[in-house]
Design a protein around this motif. Structure first.
Motif, PDB file in Angstrom:
ATOM      1  N   ARG A  21       0.886  -1.382   0.019  1.00 41.34           N
ATOM      2  CA  ARG A  21       0.002  -0.076   0.057  1.00 41.34           C
ATOM      3  C   ARG A  21       0.973   1.237  -0.009  1.00 41.34           C
ATOM      4  N   SER A  22       1.973   1.073  -0.267  1.00 42.22           N
ATOM      5  CA  SER A  22       2.983   2.444  -0.017  1.00 42.22           C
ATOM      6  C   SER A  22       2.923   3.220  -1.686  1.00 42.22           C
ATOM      7  N   TRP A  23       3.346   4.267  -1.401  1.00 41.70           N
ATOM      8  CA  TRP A  23       3.320   5.255  -2.685  1.00 41.70           C
ATOM      9  C   TRP A  23       4.685   4.799  -3.442  1.00 41.70           C
ATOM     10  N   LYS A  24       4.654   4.959  -4.728  1.00 41.64           N
ATOM     11  CA  LYS A  24       5.809   4.471  -5.703  1.00 41.64           C
ATOM     12  C   LYS A  24       5.609   5.248  -6.695  1.00 41.64           C
ATOM     13  N   LEU A  25       6.817   6.250  -7.117  1.00 44.96           N
ATOM     14  CA  LEU A  25       7.090   7.114  -8.027  1.00 44.96           C
ATOM     15  C   LEU A  25       7.353   6.370  -9.454  1.00 44.96           C
ATOM     16  N   PHE A  26       6.575   6.474 -10.400  1.00 43.20           N
ATOM     17  CA  PHE A  26       6.767   6.169 -11.751  1.00 43.20           C
ATOM     18  C   PHE A  26       6.642   7.023 -12.744  1.00 43.20           C
ATOM     19  N   TYR A  27       7.403   6.884 -13.949  1.00 42.96           N
ATOM     20  CA  TYR A  27       7.303   7.500 -15.166  1.00 42.96           C
ATOM     21  C   TYR A  27       6.237   7.043 -16.121  1.00 42.96           C
ATOM     22  N   LEU A  35      -2.154   2.120 -19.063  1.00 41.93           N
ATOM     23  CA  LEU A  35      -1.191   2.916 -18.446  1.00 41.93           C
ATOM     24  C   LEU A  35       0.003   2.138 -18.176  1.00 41.93           C
ATOM     25  N   CYS A  36       1.096   2.485 -18.599  1.00 44.99           N
ATOM     26  CA  CYS A  36       2.516   1.715 -18.547  1.00 44.99           C
ATOM     27  C   CYS A  36       3.299   2.422 -17.681  1.00 44.99           C
ATOM     28  N   PHE A  37       4.121   1.633 -16.811  1.00 41.63           N
ATOM     29  CA  PHE A  37       5.050   2.124 -15.739  1.00 41.63           C
ATOM     30  C   PHE A  37       6.403   1.893 -15.953  1.00 41.63           C
ATOM     31  N   PHE A  38       7.287   3.108 -15.746  1.00 45.06           N
ATOM     32  CA  PHE A  38       8.593   3.003 -15.851  1.00 45.06           C
ATOM     33  C   PHE A  38       9.344   3.717 -14.784  1.00 45.06           C
ATOM     34  N   LYS A  39      10.669   3.394 -14.716  1.00 46.40           N
ATOM     35  CA  LYS A  39      11.205   3.976 -13.479  1.00 46.40           C
ATOM     36  C   LYS A  39      11.649   5.270 -14.097  1.00 46.40           C
ATOM     37  N   ASP A  40      11.998   5.481 -15.018  1.00 51.16           N
ATOM     38  CA  ASP A  40      12.362   7.013 -15.456  1.00 51.16           C
ATOM     39  C   ASP A  40      12.113   7.048 -17.165  1.00 51.16           C
ATOM     40  N   GLU A  41      12.370   8.035 -17.599  1.00 50.60           N
ATOM     41  CA  GLU A  41      12.033   8.277 -19.322  1.00 50.60           C
ATOM     42  C   GLU A  41      12.937   7.522 -20.096  1.00 50.60           C
ATOM     43  N   ASP A  42      14.155   7.255 -19.563  1.00 48.28           N
ATOM     44  CA  ASP A  42      15.308   6.162 -20.505  1.00 48.28           C
ATOM     45  C   ASP A  42      14.630   5.061 -20.527  1.00 48.28           C
ATOM     46  N   ASP A  43      14.092   4.364 -19.180  1.00 49.93           N
ATOM     47  CA  ASP A  43      13.534   3.146 -19.313  1.00 49.93           C
ATOM     48  C   ASP A  43      12.450   3.043 -20.417  1.00 49.93           C
ATOM     49  N   PHE A  44      11.449   4.211 -20.273  1.00 48.92           N
ATOM     50  CA  PHE A  44      10.440   4.188 -21.273  1.00 48.92           C
ATOM     51  C   PHE A  44      11.080   4.078 -22.613  1.00 48.92           C
ATOM     52  N   ALA A  49       9.541  -1.955 -18.508  1.00 55.04           N
ATOM     53  CA  ALA A  49       8.624  -1.690 -17.605  1.00 55.04           C
ATOM     54  C   ALA A  49       8.939  -1.800 -16.111  1.00 55.04           C
ATOM     55  N   ALA A  50       8.464  -1.034 -15.450  1.00 52.66           N
ATOM     56  CA  ALA A  50       8.956  -1.191 -13.905  1.00 52.66           C
ATOM     57  C   ALA A  50       7.656  -2.178 -13.360  1.00 52.66           C
ATOM     58  N   SER A  51       6.533  -2.014 -13.608  1.00 47.72           N
ATOM     59  CA  SER A  51       5.484  -2.672 -13.181  1.00 47.72           C
ATOM     60  C   SER A  51       4.471  -3.066 -14.384  1.00 47.72           C
ATOM     61  N   PRO A  52       3.495  -4.097 -14.129  1.00 47.69           N
ATOM     62  CA  PRO A  52       2.578  -4.362 -15.227  1.00 47.69           C
ATOM     63  C   PRO A  52       1.643  -3.461 -15.405  1.00 47.69           C
ATOM     64  N   PRO A  53       1.226  -3.295 -16.800  1.00 51.41           N
ATOM     65  CA  PRO A  53       0.248  -2.043 -17.208  1.00 51.41           C
ATOM     66  C   PRO A  53      -0.980  -2.166 -16.494  1.00 51.41           C
TER      67      PRO A  53
END
Ligand code: I3P
Length: 104
Positions: A21-27, A35-44, A49-53
Motif C-alpha cells: 500500500r505504499s506510494w511509488k513514483l513511476f514515469y 497505463l504503462c509504468f517505468f522507472k524513468d524516461e530512459d527506461d521508457f 517496464a517497472a510494473s505491469p500495465p
C-alpha cells in the motif's frame, strides 16, 4: 500523455484490500488504453517496464478529493475492481490526466 506520477494501490482486482500500500513514483505513460509504468524516461525509451500495465478499458476515472492526505490526486477503478490513486504535480496537470484518461 506522460509524466512522473506517484501511485498507490488501494484495492486488488476483485476489490480486496491491497497488501502493498505504499506510494511509488513511476514515469507513467498512457499507451492506447493501457497505463504503462517505468522507472524513468530512459527506461521508457528502452521499453523496460517497472510494473505491469493497468488497463483503463471501461475503468472509472475520478478526481479523488475525498483523499485528503495529498493534493491533486485522481483515482482509477478498473473494470475488474482494482483501485489505484495517482498524485499529479498541479491542478492543471490533474485536469489533463483525468480528461485524457476519461475520454477512453
Ligand atoms: C503504507 C504507506 C502508505 C500508507 C498506507 C501504509 O505503509 O505508509 O503511505 O498510505 O496506509 O500501509 P507501507 O509503506 O509499510 O506499505 P497513505 O499514504 O494513504 O496513508 P493505509 O494502509 O492506511 O492505506
Amino acid at each position: 500523455i506522460q509524466g512522473y506520477l506517484e501511485r498507490k494501490q488501494e484495492l486488488q482486482s476483485g476489490g480486496k484490500k491491497a497488501t502493498i500500500r505504499s506510494w511509488k513514483l513511476f514515469y507513467t505513460v498512457l499507451c492506447g488504453q493501457l497505463l504503462c509504468f517505468f522507472k524513468d524516461e530512459d527506461d521508457f525509451y528502452d521499453q523496460k517496464a517497472a510494473s505491469p500495465p493497468i488497463s483503463i478499458h471501461q475503468a472509472k476515472i475520478e478526481i479523488a478529493d475525498d483523499y485528503t492526505k495529498k493534493k491533486h490526486v485522481f483515482r482509477v477503478i478498473t473494470r475488474d475492481n482494482a483501485e489505484y490513486l495517482f498524485v499529479t504535480e498541479s491542478e492543471v496537470n490533474l485536469e489533463e490526466w483525468v480528461t485524457k484518461l476519461g475520454f477512453h
